[in-house]
Design an enzyme around this catalytic site. Structure first.
Site, short mmCIF file in Angstrom:
data_model
loop_
_atom_site.label_atom_id
_atom_site.label_comp_id
_atom_site.label_asym_id
_atom_site.label_seq_id
_atom_site.Cartn_x
_atom_site.Cartn_y
_atom_site.Cartn_z
N ASN A 17 6.13 -19.13 0.61
CA ASN A 17 5.82 -18.68 1.88
C ASN A 17 5.62 -19.68 3.05
O ASN A 17 6.62 -19.35 3.96
CB ASN A 17 4.58 -17.67 1.58
CG ASN A 17 4.61 -16.44 1.07
OD1 ASN A 17 4.91 -15.46 1.78
ND2 ASN A 17 4.64 -16.20 -0.40
N GLU A 36 -1.19 -15.71 6.18
CA GLU A 36 -2.17 -16.00 5.25
C GLU A 36 -2.26 -17.19 4.53
O GLU A 36 -2.31 -17.56 3.51
CB GLU A 36 -1.65 -14.87 3.99
CG GLU A 36 -1.88 -13.30 4.37
CD GLU A 36 -1.41 -12.47 3.18
OE1 GLU A 36 -2.39 -11.93 2.82
OE2 GLU A 36 -0.28 -12.59 2.84
N ASN A 94 3.73 -17.76 -4.72
CA ASN A 94 3.70 -17.74 -3.03
C ASN A 94 3.56 -19.16 -2.38
O ASN A 94 4.08 -19.22 -1.31
CB ASN A 94 2.11 -17.06 -2.93
CG ASN A 94 2.21 -15.46 -2.90
OD1 ASN A 94 3.19 -15.01 -2.51
ND2 ASN A 94 1.22 -14.97 -3.37
N GLY A 108 0.65 -1.23 -0.06
CA GLY A 108 0.12 -0.03 0.11
C GLY A 108 0.98 1.30 -0.04
O GLY A 108 0.49 2.17 -0.51
N LYS A 119 1.27 -15.97 -9.95
CA LYS A 119 1.50 -15.38 -8.31
C LYS A 119 1.16 -16.66 -7.43
O LYS A 119 1.92 -16.59 -6.12
CB LYS A 119 0.68 -14.11 -8.07
CG LYS A 119 0.99 -13.50 -6.80
CD LYS A 119 2.46 -13.00 -6.67
CE LYS A 119 2.55 -12.11 -5.40
NZ LYS A 119 1.63 -11.01 -5.31
N ASN A 145 -2.65 -11.19 -1.49
CA ASN A 145 -2.15 -12.30 -1.99
C ASN A 145 -3.06 -13.66 -1.84
O ASN A 145 -4.23 -13.97 -1.30
CB ASN A 145 -1.23 -12.95 -0.90
CG ASN A 145 0.20 -11.93 -1.19
OD1 ASN A 145 0.59 -11.78 -2.31
ND2 ASN A 145 1.13 -11.91 -0.02
#
Length: 328
Positions: free
Chosen positions: A218, A291, A214, A18, A210, A108
């Site tokens: 991650n 997440e 991820n 952001g 993506k 995400n």
């Protein structure tokens, strides 16, 4: 959209992504409002945003508030929060959203709008892992949503301070695949800020790219503490990453995704990202929620709809969830 410039642009969420987007937009001359809270809000009001990226130093002042009522209706609303925060945030955003507001979730993992605008046997289905009981779908009319996939690697050593050492890329697309006026308006807005911005008729293709990036990095980074370079190049870790990659590629293919890389090239690109700590590893180290639902559970759910299994991925998710519980 027929509103004259300058657009009323708001960014909900003042983390690394952001603040990067806000700093670049403001530096280009586009006014931006930021929805933030706590220490981050105080830092934005007193010091603005300090972004250090490949184009140098950017220090900009921004309008920041913790009140959606105060900020008012917007033309474009970027939602740049972590996926676990969406359920609590979306209902609060109503004062920012008018009849023609374009809402761009920069989030995400598998988005809650994944099946919106699709046809066939999955049309109208919810992804329960990210939208249990339809809470998100009920909070926002999906006609406002413009799909987005963001490839920005950044870290925030302090509130309002961002460091990024890789190129910025954002890809936008309508969930129904149309090339619309509002799609081009948002793409041009972001491009004017010096961020590479693309429009596509197939937003789910880069979305799967993506998702693969991820999911292969991650959760395993939380388990091991490894950087991207280590995950994709250390032989022991590389072998595990390849298994997750193969499971995710098969799921992406089942949904008709066109992936532009072969597995070996993907591994080399990942290793080339350098000694970067994933966003999930950073969250783990700071005791924040992970997440895992959006990045992992939702992909396993999508695989299940196609009769596919992801055993290695499930094991890594279980280990990461255990590690996350220890830190919370």
């Amino acid at each position: 959209m027929t509103q004259p410039n300058p657009l009323r642009v708001c960014i909900a969420g003042a983390g690394a992504i952001g603040c990067t987007l806000a700093a670049r937009l403001v530096a280009s001359g586009q006014p931006v409002s930021l929805l933030a809270r706590g220490k981050t809000l105080a830092a934005l009001r007193s010091d603005g945003i300090r972004l250090n990226d490949l184009d140098g130093e950017h220090h900009v002042a921004v309008t920041a508030s913790d009140s959606c009522q105060q900020l008012g209706e917007q033309d474009v609303l970027f939602i740049c929060t972590k996926a676990p925060a969406l359920a609590g945030l979306l209902p609060e955003l109503a004062p920012l959203i008018g009849a023609d507001t374009v809402v761009v979730p920069v989030v995400n993992g598998v988005p809650w709008w994944y099946f919106h605008g699709t046809s066939g046997r999955f049309a109208g289905r919810r992804v329960e892992a990210v939208d249990p009981q339809g809470a998100l779908s009920d909070s926002l009319d999906l006609r406002h949503v413009l799909g987005c996939v963001v490839f920005i690697t950044a870290q925030t050593p302090a509130p309002g301070v961002v460091q990024s050492s890789n190129p910025h890329l954002m890809i936008f697309g309508e969930p129904n695949g149309q090339m619309s006026e509002r799609l081009e308006r948002v793409r041009a807005l972001v491009a004017s800020a010096g961020i590479e911005a693309r429009a596509t008729e197939r937003i789910r293709d880069p979305l799967w790219t993506k998702i693969i990036a991820n999911l292969t990095s991650n959760p395993l980074s939380v388990v091991t503490g490894a950087t991207l370079a280590q995950l994709y190049s250390q032989p022991g870790l590389q072998a595990v990453v390849r298994k997750v990659l193969e499971e995710t590629l098969l799921t992406a293919a089942a949904y008709g995704a066109r992936i532009d890389f072969d597995p070996q090239t993907f591994m080399e690109l990942g290793a080339g990202m350098g000694e970067v700590r994933t966003s999930m590893l950073q969250d783990h180290e700071q005791g924040r929620p992970l997440e895992l639902a959006a990045i992992g559970d939702a992909v396993v759910e999508l695989a299940g709809y196609q009769g596919l299994h992801m055993p290695t991925t499930l094991d890594i998710l279980s280990l990461a969830r255990f590690r996350g519980a220890l830190a919370s």
